[in-house]
Design a protein around this motif. Structure first.
Motif, mmCIF file in Angstrom:
data_model
loop_
_atom_site.group_PDB
_atom_site.id
_atom_site.type_symbol
_atom_site.label_atom_id
_atom_site.label_comp_id
_atom_site.label_asym_id
_atom_site.label_seq_id
_atom_site.Cartn_x
_atom_site.Cartn_y
_atom_site.Cartn_z
ATOM 1 N N MET A 1 0.882 -1.333 -0.116
ATOM 2 C CA MET A 1 0.102 0.037 -0.039
ATOM 3 C C MET A 1 1.027 1.119 0.207
ATOM 4 O O MET A 1 2.030 1.324 0.718
ATOM 5 N N GLY A 2 0.441 2.161 -0.953
ATOM 6 C CA GLY A 2 1.347 3.287 -1.043
ATOM 7 C C GLY A 2 1.106 4.452 -0.054
ATOM 8 O O GLY A 2 0.466 4.204 0.764
ATOM 9 N N TYR A 3 2.065 5.443 0.112
ATOM 10 C CA TYR A 3 1.977 6.657 0.912
ATOM 11 C C TYR A 3 2.758 7.611 0.379
ATOM 12 O O TYR A 3 3.605 7.624 -0.486
ATOM 13 N N LYS A 4 2.697 8.951 0.994
ATOM 14 C CA LYS A 4 3.283 10.003 0.521
ATOM 15 C C LYS A 4 4.535 10.214 1.487
ATOM 16 O O LYS A 4 4.166 10.336 2.631
ATOM 17 N N ALA A 5 5.810 10.392 0.879
ATOM 18 C CA ALA A 5 6.912 10.403 1.745
ATOM 19 C C ALA A 5 7.557 12.132 1.594
ATOM 20 O O ALA A 5 7.513 12.398 0.518
ATOM 21 N N LYS A 6 8.068 12.094 2.665
ATOM 22 C CA LYS A 6 8.961 13.554 2.558
ATOM 23 C C LYS A 6 10.334 13.575 2.308
ATOM 24 O O LYS A 6 11.003 12.621 2.933
ATOM 25 N N PHE A 7 10.819 14.115 1.376
ATOM 26 C CA PHE A 7 12.257 13.885 0.895
ATOM 27 C C PHE A 7 12.813 15.171 0.846
ATOM 28 O O PHE A 7 12.274 16.310 0.440
ATOM 29 N N ARG A 8 13.941 15.356 1.225
ATOM 30 C CA ARG A 8 14.857 16.721 1.188
ATOM 31 C C ARG A 8 16.280 16.249 0.343
ATOM 32 O O ARG A 8 16.910 15.377 0.773
ATOM 33 N N ILE A 9 16.433 16.911 -0.825
ATOM 34 C CA ILE A 9 17.295 16.544 -1.863
ATOM 35 C C ILE A 9 18.227 17.426 -1.865
ATOM 36 O O ILE A 9 17.749 18.748 -1.996
ATOM 37 N N TRP A 10 19.453 17.443 -1.963
ATOM 38 C CA TRP A 10 20.381 18.460 -2.372
ATOM 39 C C TRP A 10 20.349 18.847 -3.699
ATOM 40 O O TRP A 10 20.563 17.917 -4.655
ATOM 41 N N ARG A 11 20.304 20.213 -4.098
ATOM 42 C CA ARG A 11 20.346 20.425 -5.476
ATOM 43 C C ARG A 11 21.233 21.681 -5.743
ATOM 44 O O ARG A 11 21.396 22.499 -4.854
ATOM 45 N N GLY A 12 22.216 21.413 -6.660
ATOM 46 C CA GLY A 12 23.156 22.402 -7.045
ATOM 47 C C GLY A 12 24.424 21.918 -7.885
ATOM 48 O O GLY A 12 24.254 20.862 -8.311
ATOM 49 N N GLU A 13 25.102 23.038 -8.163
ATOM 50 C CA GLU A 13 26.183 22.526 -9.148
ATOM 51 C C GLU A 13 27.620 23.149 -8.639
ATOM 52 O O GLU A 13 27.590 24.168 -7.831
ATOM 53 N N GLY A 14 28.421 22.515 -8.784
ATOM 54 C CA GLY A 14 30.056 22.959 -8.377
ATOM 55 C C GLY A 14 30.203 23.377 -6.794
ATOM 56 O O GLY A 14 30.955 24.104 -6.436
ATOM 57 N N GLY A 15 29.597 22.549 -6.031
ATOM 58 C CA GLY A 15 29.598 22.773 -4.498
ATOM 59 C C GLY A 15 28.803 24.116 -4.023
ATOM 60 O O GLY A 15 28.485 24.067 -2.877
ATOM 61 N N GLU A 16 27.668 24.734 -4.754
ATOM 62 C CA GLU A 16 26.949 25.539 -4.525
ATOM 63 C C GLU A 16 25.493 25.138 -4.680
ATOM 64 O O GLU A 16 25.246 24.686 -5.731
ATOM 65 N N GLY A 17 24.690 25.150 -3.596
ATOM 66 C CA GLY A 17 23.216 24.498 -3.965
ATOM 67 C C GLY A 17 22.513 24.730 -2.487
ATOM 68 O O GLY A 17 23.127 25.307 -1.457
ATOM 69 N N LYS A 18 21.548 23.937 -2.237
ATOM 70 C CA LYS A 18 20.894 24.040 -1.096
ATOM 71 C C LYS A 18 19.870 22.729 -1.101
ATOM 72 O O LYS A 18 19.769 22.129 -2.024
ATOM 73 N N LEU A 19 19.220 22.447 0.052
ATOM 74 C CA LEU A 19 18.428 21.226 0.032
ATOM 75 C C LEU A 19 17.075 21.868 -0.336
ATOM 76 O O LEU A 19 16.434 22.855 0.077
ATOM 77 N N GLU A 20 16.217 21.020 -1.059
ATOM 78 C CA GLU A 20 14.970 21.241 -1.434
ATOM 79 C C GLU A 20 13.913 20.253 -0.886
ATOM 80 O O GLU A 20 14.347 18.897 -0.969
ATOM 81 N N ASP A 21 12.943 20.370 -0.652
ATOM 82 C CA ASP A 21 11.907 19.532 0.060
ATOM 83 C C ASP A 21 10.981 19.043 -1.095
ATOM 84 O O ASP A 21 10.471 20.045 -2.009
ATOM 85 N N PHE A 22 10.449 17.768 -1.037
ATOM 86 C CA PHE A 22 9.635 17.417 -1.953
ATOM 87 C C PHE A 22 8.581 16.222 -1.120
ATOM 88 O O PHE A 22 8.963 15.567 0.015
ATOM 89 N N VAL A 23 7.440 16.147 -1.745
ATOM 90 C CA VAL A 23 6.633 15.073 -1.535
ATOM 91 C C VAL A 23 6.205 14.265 -2.368
ATOM 92 O O VAL A 23 5.800 14.725 -3.560
ATOM 93 N N VAL A 24 6.647 13.082 -2.393
ATOM 94 C CA VAL A 24 6.361 12.052 -3.406
ATOM 95 C C VAL A 24 5.912 10.746 -2.978
ATOM 96 O O VAL A 24 6.195 10.246 -1.798
#
Length: 260
Positions: A1-24
């Protein structure tokens, strides 16, 4: 049975970026890599992640999940609570190319620095005869899938970028140990392990062993025995005395040959 999970994934290039939140959405039996692929398909088509076999045998999808290096394809979603936020970041020791993809060329450079298997001149391929007990430890090391997570967690290079030129890391110190323990390898690798590949930098914290997905006992079966071999060479009093005697004998022979 499925559910909605909260993910926090690092986005960026060359060492510069930030964590972005998703629900999937997550379905039963899925792994973290499945969820990342669903994110690519439904929300972030430009999310970069490296993967290949999705069977835990290529080592390509190494990332850090909740701060611990893991294979995305072997980390089951069932190991997390449904209301838990799962943080996925790139391996910290290597430069980030984009998002979850890192530049692991350091490892390939170190691999090229190690002299290859060196058999005796008088034994041809196909003529090797070895007892199983003589190759069991080398066979264990051969299970390595080169995910480079052991090098990623090694604090010698993780926390000290300046050590990288002088230190091969546990993955390739294990390769040196594998060859040095091989019954048909005649190259002397003890001095180079210490002087060229930085064996002395390792202080056997066993962090490399803890993250190995193949459960190779890197520290106990490779690094510590290799350190013991180096110590025997450099500090064993009998070996030291023998080297002194043979060196003196060799010098005397050379002197005699020059005067004759």
């Amino acid at each position: 049975m499925g559910y909605k999970a909260k993910f926090r994934i690092w986005r960026g290039e060359g060492g510069e970026g930030k964590l972005e939140d998703f629900v999937v959405e997550v379905n039963e039996g899925e792994v973290v890599l499945d969820v990342i692929h669903r994110l690519q398909a439904t929300q972030t088509p430009d999310l970069a992640v490296r993967w290949n076999c999705k069977a835990g045998k290529c080592g390509s999808c190494s990332v850090e999940i909740n701060g611990r290096p893991r294979l995305g394809c072997m980390t089951r979603m069932s190991t997390f609570e449904e209301d838990e936020t799962i943080t996925v970041t790139p391996m910290r020791t290597f430069p980030v190319i984009k998002d979850l993809v890192t530049d692991v060329s350091f490892n390939y450079k170190k691999a090229r620095e190690i002299p290859s298997f060196t058999p005796p001149d008088n034994v041809k391929p196909g003529e090797y005869r070895m007892q199983q007990i003589d190759v069991e430890r080398s066979q264990e090391f051969r299970k390595c899938i080169e995910c480079f997570m052991c090098n990623n967690v090694c604090h010698v290079i993780r926390d000290h970028e300046e050590n990288k030129p002088a230190f091969a890391g546990p993955r390739f110190l294990m390769r040196i140990a594998e060859l040095d323990m091989h019954p048909y390898d005649v190259a002397d690798r003890k001095d180079s392990a210490q002087e060229e590949h930085g064996l002395g930098y390792c202080n056997i914290t066993k962090c490399c062993t803890e993250v190995c997905p193949e459960h190779i006992k890197i520290t106990d079966n490779a690094l510590i025995p290799m350190k013991e071999r180096v110590v025997d060479r450099k500090y064993d009093p009998l070996v030291w005395l023998g080297n002194k005697i043979f060196k003196r004998t060799g010098s005397s022979s050379s002197s005699g040959s020059k005067t004759s």
